[in-house]
Design a protein around this motif. Structure first.
Motif, PDB file in Angstrom:
ATOM      1  N   ARG A  18     -49.079  -5.505  71.465  1.00  0.00           N
ATOM      2  CA  ARG A  18     -48.297  -4.277  71.318  1.00  0.00           C
ATOM      3  C   ARG A  18     -48.988  -3.348  70.338  1.00  0.00           C
ATOM      4  NH1 ARG A  18     -43.578  -2.380  72.738  1.00  0.00           N
ATOM      5  NH2 ARG A  18     -42.942  -4.409  73.603  1.00  0.00           N
ATOM      6  N   THR A  19     -49.298  -2.147  70.783  1.00  0.00           N
ATOM      7  CA  THR A  19     -49.841  -1.109  69.913  1.00  0.00           C
ATOM      8  C   THR A  19     -48.756  -0.087  69.619  1.00  0.00           C
ATOM      9  OG1 THR A  19     -50.575   0.445  71.637  1.00  0.00           O
ATOM     10  CG2 THR A  19     -52.031  -1.425  71.138  1.00  0.00           C
ATOM     11  N   THR A  20     -49.077   0.879  68.788  1.00  0.00           N
ATOM     12  CA  THR A  20     -48.089   1.907  68.440  1.00  0.00           C
ATOM     13  C   THR A  20     -47.695   2.748  69.650  1.00  0.00           C
ATOM     14  OG1 THR A  20     -49.910   3.324  67.737  1.00  0.00           O
ATOM     15  CG2 THR A  20     -48.761   2.074  66.013  1.00  0.00           C
ATOM     16  N   ALA A  21     -48.537   2.772  70.682  1.00  0.00           N
ATOM     17  CA  ALA A  21     -48.218   3.573  71.872  1.00  0.00           C
ATOM     18  C   ALA A  21     -47.661   2.734  73.004  1.00  0.00           C
ATOM     19  CB  ALA A  21     -49.470   4.317  72.349  1.00  0.00           C
ATOM     20  N   GLY A  22     -47.796   1.420  72.938  1.00  0.00           N
ATOM     21  CA  GLY A  22     -47.302   0.572  74.014  1.00  0.00           C
ATOM     22  C   GLY A  22     -48.116  -0.704  74.109  1.00  0.00           C
ATOM     23  N   VAL A  23     -47.761  -1.556  75.051  1.00  0.00           N
ATOM     24  CA  VAL A  23     -48.398  -2.865  75.203  1.00  0.00           C
ATOM     25  C   VAL A  23     -49.636  -2.733  76.090  1.00  0.00           C
ATOM     26  CG1 VAL A  23     -48.099  -5.233  76.041  1.00  0.00           C
ATOM     27  CG2 VAL A  23     -46.193  -4.037  74.917  1.00  0.00           C
ATOM     28  N   VAL A  24     -50.719  -3.386  75.658  1.00  0.00           N
ATOM     29  CA  VAL A  24     -51.943  -3.430  76.467  1.00  0.00           C
ATOM     30  C   VAL A  24     -52.247  -4.875  76.839  1.00  0.00           C
ATOM     31  CG1 VAL A  24     -52.968  -1.314  75.563  1.00  0.00           C
ATOM     32  CG2 VAL A  24     -53.365  -3.468  74.363  1.00  0.00           C
TER      33      VAL A  24
END
Length: 504
Positions: A8-14
């Motif tokens: 999970r990143t600050t913009a969404g899951v990769v």
């Protein structure tokens, strides 16, 4: 490790994948596409997405001459092939747990004209296997990234790098990295960008250490950068403003730039020595984004809290003279010694210092000195004067007689992407070079990783008196700076911002 890793990143899951015990995430966006209303602007933080985003393929390359993506021909960038979504980065991690590994962020070179993080020469897997988290990025180049355009911030390519470094600070812990232990490293134009980052207020706190490999010493004044961009825009019949250039797709700008590159030597009397280089772009010292040229700022104490590793290859310019058609003509040799030497008697001083060299060989040494070797050495001097810790190196090992220890060889060794098989296949490879490369590359990579981990290489720091240098050859040595003849020629020169030689 068969389960695809999700972070999970600050913009969404990769979602990435495991490749030989390394977790690899490719094409993660760190900023919105730089097209349409965002063309020529500072990077904009990427918007959040829902669900899981696959990070399995490298993102499309930024606009550049060799890019064939549809965004190159689209003014708006709203194209169907996804090629506008080019501000992406990649992560290689050997441990996705709470390991807090050192982070090494690679800033690729390419004469400020080329940038593509999918370049297999910069694959981070081998380096990550040494115990670090590796990050690489796409950033804008050419006129879109470095042209001086009225109504646009300068150094947009470096602003992209700052945005990517901000992403690292916000997200790298989830990939096993320590955001408090980030090392930026880069070669050629990437190294010059790093020297700029060292003294840019916007980059403060984004990294702890820096490795500058073969830094070119060209930083432009606003006047010089304006003259160059004006000439490029004139190829399109317009002024170098956001409003007028935004009417043209990136391909039109790269074509206009190429037309100017072909005739750059004609501008040497007005543009000065940069007209004899392979590129019309460099960081712009605008007093704002980049307040001063790195040498002055470092000498005054900027970045004294950053650990620095600086160096170059022995035969930097051989990369260019060894290419087909690269052998300099008498006219090119004369122009170089008229415009690049640090004194009016520079040609005599080079003949005296290198009496056994041919004119072509002295041309190569001069260009190596002016463009890469002496700017790097003087940057180390400046960092020492400013009170910062600095170490110096030279790569002297080579695998073939044609190119020697040329520009770019050092990063291939650090990344481990030049194989013994590649060396063995070269037409002029030294007899034992294929056996030597494994050890030389391992030594350099180990030293880079040790520096990124502890900030303390295995050799003594540099100072202007001993000039202690780590020399990489079949056996590494620590010795005084090897290029003493050139150092003496340039000892009283002061590298600084390049300006117009004569007003146009």
């Amino acid at each position: 490790m068969s389960v695809e890793p999700e972070i999970r990143t600050t913009a969404g899951v990769v979602r990435g994948r495991w490749e030989n015990a390394i977790a690899v995430f490719r094409g993660i966006p760190y900023a919105e596409p730089p097209f349409g209303s965002r063309r020529f602007g500072a990077p904009v933080r990427v918007q959040r997405w829902d669900g899981i985003r696959d990070a399995l393929e490298f993102g499309p390359p930024v606009p550049r001459a060799s890019n064939v993506g549809a965004a190159m021909s689209s003014v708006s960038g709203n194209v169907g092939d996804g090629s506008e979504d080019c501000l992406t980065l990649n992560v290689w991690s050997p441990d996705l747990g709470a390991a807090g590994l050192p982070v090494m962020v690679w800033i690729q070179g390419g004469t400020y004209l080329e940038n593509n993080s999918a370049n297999p020469d910069c694959d981070g897997a081998t380096l990550a296997g040494s115990g670090v988290v590796v990050v690489s990025m796409n950033y804008r180049v050419g006129a879109d990234g470095f042209g001086r355009i009225d109504g646009a911030p300068d150094n947009r390519g470096i602003l992209d790098q700052i945005a990517a470094l901000g992403w690292v600070q916000d997200n790298i812990a989830g990939f096993g990295g320590d955001p408090a232990n980030v090392t930026v490293f880069g070669e050629s134009a990437g190294a010059a960008c790093i020297a700029a980052l060292l003294v840019m207020p916007m980059a403060a706190g984004l990294f702890r250490r820096a490795i500058s490999q073969s830094m070119p010493g060209t930083y432009f004044s606003e006047r010089l950068a304006t003259a160059i961009s004006t000439t490029i825009a004139a190829q399109l019949g317009v002024q170098a403003t956001v409003d007028e250039l935004a009417r043209f797709p990136p391909r039109a700008l790269t074509d206009a730039t190429d037309a100017v590159i072909q005739k750059m030597p004609e501008f040497v009397e007005s543009w000065g020595p940069m007209a004899l280089t392979p590129t019309p772009f460099s960081p712009v010292v605008d007093g704002d984004v980049l307040p001063r040229a790195p040498w002055r700022a470092l000498a005054d104490g900027a970045a004294r809290d950053i650990d620095l590793l600086i160096g170059h290859t022995r035969d930097e310019y051989r990369l260019y003279t060894s290419r087909p058609g690269g052998e300099p003509t008498d006219a090119r040799i004369t122009a170089a010694f008229d415009h690049l030497t640090p004194s009016t008697d520079g040609s005599r001083r080079y003949r005296t210092a290198y009496p056994d060299a041919t004119p072509g060989q002295r041309f190569e040494v001069l260009n190596s000195d002016w463009l890469f070797r002496m700017p790097s050495l003087h940057l180390a001097d400046a960092a020492h004067v400013g009170g910062g810790p600095v170490w110096f190196y030279e790569l002297a090992w080579s695998f073939n007689s044609e190119e020697g220890a040329s520009h770019c060889l050092d990063f291939l060794l650090v990344f481990g992407t030049l194989s013994p098989e590649d060396v063995r296949a070269h037409r002029s490879a030294h007899p034992n070079a294929a056996n030597e490369i494994t050890d030389v590359a391992h030594t350099m990579r180990t030293d880079w990783v040790s520096f990124a981990t502890t900030g303390k290489p295995v050799w003594a720091p540099y100072d202007p008196h001993t000039r202690t240098t780590r020399v990489y050859n079949t056996e590494p040595t620590t010795q005084p700076y090897p290029e003493e003849r050139s150092r003496r020629i340039w000892s009283t020169h002061r590298f600084d911002t390049l300006d117009l030689a004569h007003a146009e």
